[in-house]
Design a protein around this motif. Structure first.
Motif, PDB file in Angstrom:
ATOM      1  N   GLU A  63       0.833  -1.202   0.000  1.00  0.00           N
ATOM      2  CA  GLU A  63       0.000   0.000   0.000  1.00  0.00           C
ATOM      3  C   GLU A  63       0.874   1.260   0.000  1.00  0.00           C
ATOM      4  OE1 GLU A  63      -3.060   1.529   3.200  1.00  0.00           O
ATOM      5  OE2 GLU A  63      -3.522  -0.541   2.595  1.00  0.00           O
ATOM      6  N   ALA A  64       1.968   1.220   0.742  1.00  0.00           N
ATOM      7  CA  ALA A  64       2.857   2.377   0.864  1.00  0.00           C
ATOM      8  C   ALA A  64       3.763   2.547  -0.359  1.00  0.00           C
ATOM      9  CB  ALA A  64       3.720   2.237   2.118  1.00  0.00           C
ATOM     10  N   SER A  65       3.859   1.497  -1.164  1.00  0.00           N
ATOM     11  CA  SER A  65       4.742   1.512  -2.332  1.00  0.00           C
ATOM     12  C   SER A  65       4.169   2.384  -3.448  1.00  0.00           C
ATOM     13  CB  SER A  65       4.921   0.082  -2.841  1.00  0.00           C
ATOM     14  OG  SER A  65       5.595   0.073  -4.070  1.00  0.00           O
ATOM     15  N   ASP A  66       5.052   2.851  -4.319  1.00  0.00           N
ATOM     16  CA  ASP A  66       4.641   3.628  -5.491  1.00  0.00           C
ATOM     17  C   ASP A  66       4.099   2.728  -6.595  1.00  0.00           C
ATOM     18  OD1 ASP A  66       5.501   5.913  -4.228  1.00  0.00           O
ATOM     19  OD2 ASP A  66       7.448   5.945  -5.204  1.00  0.00           O
ATOM     20  N   LYS A  67       4.331   1.436  -6.496  1.00  0.00           N
ATOM     21  CA  LYS A  67       3.911   0.496  -7.533  1.00  0.00           C
ATOM     22  C   LYS A  67       2.454   0.095  -7.345  1.00  0.00           C
ATOM     23  CE  LYS A  67       8.532  -1.389  -8.071  1.00  0.00           C
ATOM     24  NZ  LYS A  67       9.418  -2.517  -7.863  1.00  0.00           N
ATOM     25  N   ASP A  68       1.821  -0.243  -8.457  1.00  0.00           N
ATOM     26  CA  ASP A  68       0.443  -0.732  -8.416  1.00  0.00           C
ATOM     27  C   ASP A  68       0.480  -2.256  -8.442  1.00  0.00           C
ATOM     28  OD1 ASP A  68      -2.225  -1.316  -8.641  1.00  0.00           O
ATOM     29  OD2 ASP A  68      -2.450  -0.509 -10.670  1.00  0.00           O
ATOM     30  N   PHE A  69       0.175  -2.878  -7.319  1.00  0.00           N
ATOM     31  CA  PHE A  69       0.239  -4.333  -7.213  1.00  0.00           C
ATOM     32  C   PHE A  69      -1.087  -5.006  -7.561  1.00  0.00           C
ATOM     33  CE2 PHE A  69       3.918  -3.098  -4.670  1.00  0.00           C
ATOM     34  CZ  PHE A  69       4.866  -3.928  -5.217  1.00  0.00           C
ATOM     35  N   GLY A  70      -2.055  -4.249  -8.000  1.00  0.00           N
ATOM     36  CA  GLY A  70      -3.330  -4.802  -8.468  1.00  0.00           C
ATOM     37  C   GLY A  70      -3.952  -5.773  -7.492  1.00  0.00           C
ATOM     38  N   GLU A  71      -4.163  -7.007  -7.943  1.00  0.00           N
ATOM     39  CA  GLU A  71      -4.833  -8.043  -7.140  1.00  0.00           C
ATOM     40  C   GLU A  71      -3.889  -8.781  -6.194  1.00  0.00           C
ATOM     41  OE1 GLU A  71      -6.794 -10.732  -9.869  1.00  0.00           O
ATOM     42  OE2 GLU A  71      -7.082  -9.083 -11.268  1.00  0.00           O
ATOM     43  N   LEU A  72      -2.603  -8.516  -6.255  1.00  0.00           N
ATOM     44  CA  LEU A  72      -1.651  -9.284  -5.432  1.00  0.00           C
ATOM     45  C   LEU A  72      -1.944  -9.219  -3.931  1.00  0.00           C
ATOM     46  CD1 LEU A  72       1.822  -8.923  -7.166  1.00  0.00           C
ATOM     47  CD2 LEU A  72       0.294 -10.873  -7.128  1.00  0.00           C
TER      48      LEU A  72
END
Length: 173
Positions: A63-72
């Motif tokens: 959640e805190a990351s800049d990346k979009d982890f989608g459904e992971l």
């Protein structure tokens, strides 16, 4: 674990997620000590970092990351281990190799160069993914091929226009 310790772990996980473009989420629960040790050794040899994580802390790091982890984040149930790798298909190859002898590790999902894969049924797809270096090598080989044909035609034809035309026509025929 104190709130400060949890906060520290989340920061470390967030940094790991930011620093890696190839991240696999797996379930290695149920592996005995010897198998787990063999898995860690195989990961080390392939330059893959394997870490067991708490789902809640990893979810907060995602959640805190800049990346979009989608459904992971939705796959974070039960036991979760994270594999960080420089090569996109390296963890998949190790998982597949281990599955010849055991039912684990199971692939929960993967984040590879911003693409998201969810589910163990995608393991074969991930094994077949080519690394950036492999793709560049193939492109270079394809680009070099016509130039090599022209150079060999120049050499074999004695450098004359008639020789070049003759050599090229023979290759096409």
């Amino acid at each position: 674990m104190t709130r400060e310790e949890k906060s520290q772990v989340i920061e470390e996980l967030t940094a790991q997620l930011a620093d890696n473009t190839n991240i696999y989420l797996t379930d290695i629960s149920g592996l005995d000590a010897a198998s787990t040790s063999n898995l860690r050794r195989a990961c080390f040899k392939s330059n893959i970092k394997l870490a067991v994580v708490k789902n809640t802390l990893l979810a907060k790091a995602m959640e805190a990351s800049d990346k979009d982890f989608g459904e992971l984040p939705e796959t974070l149930k039960g036991n979760t281990s994270v594999m960080y790798a420089e090569t996109g298909n390296a963890p998949a190859k190790i998982i597949k190799e281990f599955r010849k002898k055991s039912e684990k590790p199971l692939l929960k999902g993967a984040f590879i160069e911003e693409a998201i894969y969810v589910g163990d049924e995608l393991l074969d797809t991930l094994v077949d993914i080519k690394s950036k270096e492999e793709l560049l090598g193939e492109i270079i080989t394809l680009l070099q091929s016509p130039a090599k044909n022209v150079i060999s035609a120049l050499k074999s034809g004695g450098g004359t226009i008639a020789g070049i035309v003759k050599t090229l026509s023979e290759r096409e025929g």
